[in-house]
Design an enzyme around this catalytic site. Structure first.
Site, short mmCIF file in Angstrom:
data_model
loop_
_atom_site.label_atom_id
_atom_site.label_comp_id
_atom_site.label_asym_id
_atom_site.label_seq_id
_atom_site.Cartn_x
_atom_site.Cartn_y
_atom_site.Cartn_z
CG HIS A 1 13.22 13.08 -59.86
ND1 HIS A 1 12.38 12.33 -60.68
CD2 HIS A 1 13.06 12.59 -58.61
CE1 HIS A 1 11.73 11.44 -59.94
NE2 HIS A 1 12.12 11.59 -58.68
CD GLU B 1 17.45 29.31 -60.84
OE1 GLU B 1 18.42 28.97 -61.54
OE2 GLU B 1 16.63 28.50 -60.39
#
Length: 641
Positions: free
Chosen positions: A357, A451
């Site tokens: 989400h 990341e």
């Protein structure tokens, strides 16, 4: 403490006198649902100082809890007729340092913690902070001398000091503002859109302010003060909460090999308007049925618990940076993502799917859809969700760490618990031990994760600082396990390099504790290095015992952990730019037993930049009187199973 209200009443700063003091002691041992050990001792002496303000007769309590390794204190406002509603303009808690200590810090940004840590003297923070702040996209750092907690320091005499907070509930997140002439830190709360700090109604308490101190860095890592200052578990039956080792459709998007969005047709894509079956696919969408099934097959073949898929739902074409309220509905898949087929296929393979989400920080929109979204998850067999809060917060002007957003994150956790859903919240406020009370919060990001290795890289010593800072409040979804360090091999346009050796990536599963661990790289890279991948397959995610063998912030950490319910031990060492010669004493092993240790080590010529994939694997016999001396390369590690 110095608190001022924004109304016409007298402030809560002065004119208080002591009206009563009470002391007590407490000693318990509690069992976490998951954790670094099967039992945690909560032992402290308490002093409650009751104060009464002259002229107003308002009452306040300052409560101290003293542990063997530090203390916590908070402010309490009991039920009273002369103080009911009040607004906090600022909290003036001060921490006076005895000198110009070495600090390991990140800027006091209201909206992100995703910085590399800076190591400097306190007197250098002003100049370095301004440089770091202007280099980052976010410009919301409140002060040239502002830093975030958990703040780690070391004195010239070798004393280690950590400043943080615990039990951040219905209150703004605390930063620290430094008087760099006198070396005094003052709390600085995250403001809301109006500039106010906190809205209070008595009876209320603030979060705990914590100080952890030791002359041994290992004691900082072993401290459980942050958890112990939180309330016990409020989930009556937490048996549905399970640690998870997972893979996912994620790294290929982070590196630019594939995309989250299904089409490039902008700005015509509008939720509830566009028929996605009539738009042209971009051909790079990663969350397609065939690709997801490959990850499910890989997870099943290698003993993983789950598969995360990002970019499965409509709305990614214009999700970021447009101050858009209605971004996602969290229940409508793209045409190439067959929810039913994937659900049934994963179930047939014994794999749990993990929902994603991304809210794009449109918080009102997420709350608008939350019940429906969680029910949709349960209807399709999803027991865990990774939520995200990328971008500027809506409502406009709010900050990621203000009281309103802190309350939203808590609301999401408690709402998820009603549906028996585990939460891994990214870009949310840094954890402060809340996972003791709501253990369905099995992970956060709230720091610079893997990341960033695909966004230009992180410092090699970053992973030696996270356990001393961010991880003191709870586990991090760091997403380790990258085996291909040259990102251009995945995406020729991305010239980033992962600043780590392959052995270092393995050791992170031990040194960066989390009950939620991802093998983040692509399956084909694990197949290339199948012998090293065995460590990721074998390593546990839940532990009975943790021993901190060697530690120095910014330089090295060595941890030994015993897997939950077994006799298997795992040892991990990571180091920074300078490398490290680890001397491991196996006295933690059971006496009289012989163990087979599989040592995954940096090769002699390994280096995080020039030769990161050079490693060796060997087996040796060890006993509790054995010792191992092992050299780790710069940016390297020594994991043992």
């Amino acid at each position: 403490m110095k608190q001022k209200t924004i109304n016409a009443q007298a402030s809560l700063y002065d004119n208080f006198s002591v009206s009563d003091t009470k002391t007590s002691s407490f000693d318990e041992t509690w069992k976490p649902v998951w954790g670094e050990e099967r039992e945690i001792r909560n032992h402290y002496n308490e002093l409650a100082v009751s104060l009464t303000q002259k002229g107003t007769e308002r009452e306040m309590i300052v409560r101290f809890r003293l542990f063997n390794d530090g203390l916590g204190f908070r402010y309490e406002f009991p039920q009273q007729k002369n103080l009911i509603y009040f607004v906090i303009r600022e909290e003036r808690t001060q921490f006076a340092m005895s000198g110009n200590h070495t600090a390991f810090w990140i800027p006091g940004d209201y909206d992100t913690q995703e910085y590399d840590y800076t190591t400097s003297r306190l007197s250098e923070i002003r100049g370095l902070n301004e440089k770091a702040r202007t280099a980052n996209v976010s410009q919301s750092s409140f002060s040239p001398t502002g830093v975030q907690t958990a703040l780690m320091m070391k004195t010239n005499e070798g004393l280690y000091i950590n400043l943080h907070e615990a039990a951040l509930i219905d209150y703004p997140c605390m930063h620290l503002n430094l008087d760099d002439k006198n070396f005094v830190f003052t709390s600085w709360l995250t403001p809301d859109a109006k500039g106010d700090k906190g809205y209070m109604q008595a009876p209320r308490t603030t979060p705990w302010r914590t100080v952890i101190v030791s002359d041994d860095a290992r004691d900082i890592l072993a401290s459980r003060i942050t958890y112990n200052l939180n309330e016990p578990c409020k989930i009556k039956d937490p048996s549905w909460i399970k640690p998870v080792k997972y893979v996912g459709v994620w790294w290929e998007m982070i590196t630019g090999k594939s995309s989250w969005s299904y089409t490039n047709e902008l700005p015509s894509v509008q939720l509830g308007v566009t028929d996605y079956t009539k738009v042209k696919p971009n051909g790079t969408h990663g969350a397609n049925t065939a690709n997801v099934k490959k990850y499910i097959d890989f997870a099943a073949a290698n003993g993983f618990d789950g598969v995360l898929v990002e970019g499965w739902n409509i709305g990614w074409e214009d999700w970021f940076g447009n101050s858009k309220d209605y971004v996602f509905d969290f229940v409508t898949p793209y045409p190439d993502f067959d929810m039913k087929e994937i659900r049934d296929y994963a179930k047939s393979k014994g794999i749990k799917m993990i929902m994603h989400h991304e809210t794009s920080s449109s918080v009102r929109n997420y709350e608008r859809h939350m019940d429906q979204a969680y029910q949709y998850m349960k209807d399709n067999g999803y027991d865990a969700v990774k939520s995200g809060y990328v971008g500027d917060i809506l409502p406009r002007g709010e900050n990621h760490y203000s009281q309103w957003l802190v309350n939203h994150y808590q609301y999401a956790i408690e709402k998820a618990a009603q549906y028996k859903i585990m939460v891994n919240a990214h870009e949310a406020v840094r954890p402060t031990g809340i996972a003791r009370t709501y253990p369905n919060l099995i992970g956060n990001e709230s720091a610079r994760g893997t990341e960033y290795q695909a966004f230009g890289g992180s410092k090699p010593n970053h992973v030696t600082l996270l356990p001393f800072t961010r991880l003191l409040g709870g586990p991090m979804d760091y997403t380790p396990g990258i085996f291909e360090m040259d990102i251009s091999k995945l995406n020729p346009e991305n010239k980033s390099h992962v600043n780590s050796t392959l052995a270092n990536q393995l050791a992170l599963y031990v040194t960066l504790y989390s009950p939620l661990q991802m093998a983040a790289d692509l399956p084909e890279n694990y197949e290339r290095f199948s012998d090293a991948f065995q460590f990721i397959k074998d390593v546990a995610v839940d532990w009975d015992i943790s021993k901190y063998l060697e530690a120095e912030p910014g330089q090295y950490i060595t941890v030994a952990r015993k897997a939950k319910g077994s006799n298997n031990w795992f040892v991990g060492n990571v180091c920074g730019e300078n490398g490290f010669k680890s001397s491991i004493n196996f006295s933690f092993l059971d006496p009289g037993k012989t163990y087979i240790a599989t040592i995954y080590a940096d090769a002699k010529d390994a280096h995080y930049k020039t030769n990161p994939q050079a490693y060796t694997i060997r087996k040796v016999l060890v006993k509790n009187k054995s010792k191992l001396v092992q050299q780790s390369a710069p940016g390297g590690a020594t994991p043992l199973a």
